[in-house]
Design an enzyme around this catalytic site. Structure first.
Site, short mmCIF file in Angstrom:
data_model
loop_
_atom_site.label_atom_id
_atom_site.label_comp_id
_atom_site.label_asym_id
_atom_site.label_seq_id
_atom_site.Cartn_x
_atom_site.Cartn_y
_atom_site.Cartn_z
N HIS A 183 -130.57 17.85 -59.95
CA HIS A 183 -131.05 19.13 -59.41
C HIS A 183 -130.49 20.35 -60.15
O HIS A 183 -130.80 21.48 -59.80
CB HIS A 183 -130.67 19.19 -57.92
N LYS A 200 -129.99 23.34 -62.84
CA LYS A 200 -130.92 24.24 -63.53
C LYS A 200 -130.08 25.10 -64.47
O LYS A 200 -129.84 26.26 -64.21
CB LYS A 200 -131.64 25.18 -62.55
N ASP A 255 -125.53 27.55 -77.96
CA ASP A 255 -124.47 27.58 -78.99
C ASP A 255 -123.08 27.33 -78.42
O ASP A 255 -122.09 27.87 -78.93
CB ASP A 255 -124.49 28.93 -79.75
#
Ligand SMILES: [Zn+2]
Ligand SMILES: [Zn+2]
Lengths: 174, 174
Positions: free
Chosen positions: B118, B120, B125
């Site tokens: 779940h 996100k 870099d």
């Protein structure tokens, strides 16, 4: 203290933590459950919330965790000003804590929009932001890969407080 | 530069931004769509991603936004090392970008677990963490109340990188 909590949380008993926060003696009747009394992402999240002394803003898509629900009720009884914003679609589902919070006298507002109110954040005493991917559900705490950040930098806390106030006014039913 | 982005994003045309990042001339053939060319939460999110020069880790429950998909493909073509982790349940749904990313040669791994993957978040870099409530879907970008934090403090970036590597190894199909 870790500033990032990952889930699923290691299973742990949070009874002593909640009882202590409620001012109850825990040594007399320890919890009979077999879970270890260890630090876990859930216990750390609870501790951060229970540090509230004055105010707690909660903005959550889904809220069904009984432990987190008890912590919020406990803060309300302790005199902390608790305000909750949630999503209308999820609110009525079985296991939602929202009805219990309202019954306890806590102010709750919900969206009247098409989109989801998908935030998952809380602000403690206007100084500590708790935010991430985690909805406050037992499913998410125990089974999902989730993250929660704990941030005290005003550069982050202030915009979230402002967002809360915007939503709070917008969802005013009056 | 704002460190917190809120959604729904103000509608805006992101064609010039994406064309420029792809090294195309945009003055010759401007986009005919009626959306204003203004800064928005979506254009800011795109700009942060497009700043990648070496690596991009993406860990997303749901990924269906065509604009964000184009940005990721563009970075891959530019030589940025892109790795994607996603949730198996959502991956196969209509509109998912995951198939297109794989087709373009981008490495993708998904969970084989009961719980949801779940998260996100993305890491640019190894120095910039982009995380919040937002799934990279047009629905969420245009209609939901969502947040995204942009954080460059190693205290936050490092644990997320470690979490990515843990999941990346765990989801290794071999
Ligand atoms: Zn117990
Ligand atoms: Zn356009």
């Amino acid at each position: 203290r870790p500033r990032v909590l990952f889930f699923p949380s290691r299973p742990s008993c949070t009874e002593a933590l909640l009882a202590e926060a409620a001012g109850l003696r825990t040594t007399a009747r320890p919890c009979p459950c077999p879970l270890p009394r260890v630090d876990s992402s859930l216990s750390r999240l609870l501790r951060h919330l229970l540090s509230a002394r004055r105010s707690l803003e909660i903005c959550l898509f889904a809220f069904s965790s009984p432990q987190l629900g008890r912590a919020v009720q406990l803060l309300h009884r302790r005199g902390v000003r608790v305000r909750v914003v949630t999503d209308a679609q999820y609110m009525g589902l079985p296991g939602s804590q929202i009805g219990l919070l309202r019954h306890a006298g806590i102010q709750v507002r919900h969206d009247q929009e098409d989109g989801y109110m998908h935030h998952k954040f809380a602000v403690v005493d206007r100084r500590m932001l708790i935010t991430g991917s985690l909805n406050w559900t037992t499913q998410a705490i125990q089974n999902n890969r989730e993250n929660v950040l704990v941030v005290e930098d005003a550069e982050y806390v202030k915009p979230f407080l402002d967002e809360f106030e915007r939503i709070w006014e917008e969802y005013n039913p009056i």
